[in-house]
Design a protein around this motif. Structure first.
Motif, short mmCIF file in Angstrom:
data_model
loop_
_atom_site.label_atom_id
_atom_site.label_comp_id
_atom_site.label_asym_id
_atom_site.label_seq_id
_atom_site.Cartn_x
_atom_site.Cartn_y
_atom_site.Cartn_z
N ASP A 6 0.83 -1.21 0.00
CA ASP A 6 0.00 0.00 0.00
C ASP A 6 0.86 1.26 0.00
O ASP A 6 0.58 2.22 -0.71
N LEU A 7 1.93 1.25 0.80
CA LEU A 7 2.83 2.39 0.87
C LEU A 7 3.47 2.68 -0.48
O LEU A 7 3.51 3.81 -0.95
N LYS A 8 3.94 1.63 -1.13
CA LYS A 8 4.59 1.81 -2.43
C LYS A 8 3.59 2.24 -3.51
O LYS A 8 3.92 3.03 -4.39
N LYS A 9 2.36 1.73 -3.44
CA LYS A 9 1.34 2.06 -4.43
C LYS A 9 0.76 3.46 -4.21
O LYS A 9 0.65 4.26 -5.13
N ASN A 10 0.37 3.75 -2.96
CA ASN A 10 -0.36 4.98 -2.67
C ASN A 10 0.51 6.12 -2.14
O ASN A 10 0.11 7.27 -2.16
N GLY A 11 1.68 5.78 -1.59
CA GLY A 11 2.51 6.79 -0.93
C GLY A 11 2.21 6.86 0.56
O GLY A 11 2.80 7.63 1.28
N LEU A 146 -3.60 13.35 2.24
CA LEU A 146 -2.77 12.43 1.47
C LEU A 146 -3.46 12.14 0.14
O LEU A 146 -4.64 11.79 0.12
N ILE A 147 -2.74 12.30 -0.94
CA ILE A 147 -3.29 12.07 -2.28
C ILE A 147 -2.66 10.78 -2.81
O ILE A 147 -1.46 10.74 -3.06
N PRO A 148 -3.48 9.72 -2.95
CA PRO A 148 -2.93 8.44 -3.42
C PRO A 148 -2.15 8.60 -4.73
O PRO A 148 -2.64 9.23 -5.68
N SER A 150 0.48 10.40 -5.35
CA SER A 150 1.18 11.67 -5.57
C SER A 150 2.69 11.55 -5.34
O SER A 150 3.46 12.36 -5.84
N HIS A 151 3.12 10.52 -4.63
CA HIS A 151 4.57 10.33 -4.40
C HIS A 151 5.28 9.96 -5.71
O HIS A 151 6.49 10.03 -5.80
N LEU A 152 4.51 9.59 -6.71
CA LEU A 152 5.08 9.22 -8.01
C LEU A 152 5.13 10.42 -8.97
O LEU A 152 5.69 10.31 -10.06
N TRP A 153 4.54 11.55 -8.59
CA TRP A 153 4.54 12.73 -9.44
C TRP A 153 5.94 13.33 -9.51
O TRP A 153 6.72 13.26 -8.55
#
Length: 156
Positions: A6-11, A146-148, A150-153
């Motif tokens: 979940d952490l890796k997928k959603n941040g 928290l925006i699911p 968004s860590h990948l932006w």
């Protein structure tokens, strides 16, 4: 592990209750006690506070932050130790950032309802934020959102 996935997928991942209710109540009471008995400093953008470990609480009309809480209270230290020794927390931290993780900072943050929030925030490379929510915040103003994904932006 589901939490790491979940952490890796959603941040972020939601772990749920770790402390027993009585310990959560003790931690809340001690945080309130610490906050009511600590030196305060009005917050300004260009603030320069000294490098002492026990910094004053930074205040503004909509929020308060007390940095560096470890070592201020045995009660708080004991509850943080329970949390940090939790099997799920340890596993997520190890699987995410490795065995040699360290606490970089620790603070108490209080949103006072008219808080405009923190704005967009990103952790530095190798950092993982761990938030321990002690109270329900019905009013969304001033809370961390928290925006699911968004860590990948891109940071730009």
């Amino acid at each position: 592990m589901k939490y790491t996935q979940d952490l890796k997928k959603n941040g972020f991942c939601k772990i749920g209750q770790i402390l027993e209710v009585a310990n959560t109540e003790k931690l809340c009471a001690e945080c309130e006690n610490i906050l009511s008995n600590v030196n305060e400093s009005k917050f300004t953008i260009d603030q320069n506070i000294n490098n002492d470990y026990f910094k004053p609480m930074l205040n503004d009309e909509s929020w308060s932050v007390l940095p560096n809480i470890i070592g201020r209270s045995k009660e708080i230290d004991d509850k943080l130790e329970i949390i940090l020794k939790n099997e799920i927390i340890r596993k997520v931290l190890i699987e995410t950032i490795g065995e040699d993780y360290k606490i970089w900072s620790s603070s108490i943050r209080v949103a006072k309802g008219n808080d405009s929030g923190l704005g967009f925030h990103t952790d530095s490379n190798g950092e993982v934020g761990l938030h321990i929510l002690l109270d329900d915040q019905i009013d969304e103003r001033g809370t961390t959102s928290l925006i699911p994904g968004s860590h990948l932006w891109s940071l730009s």
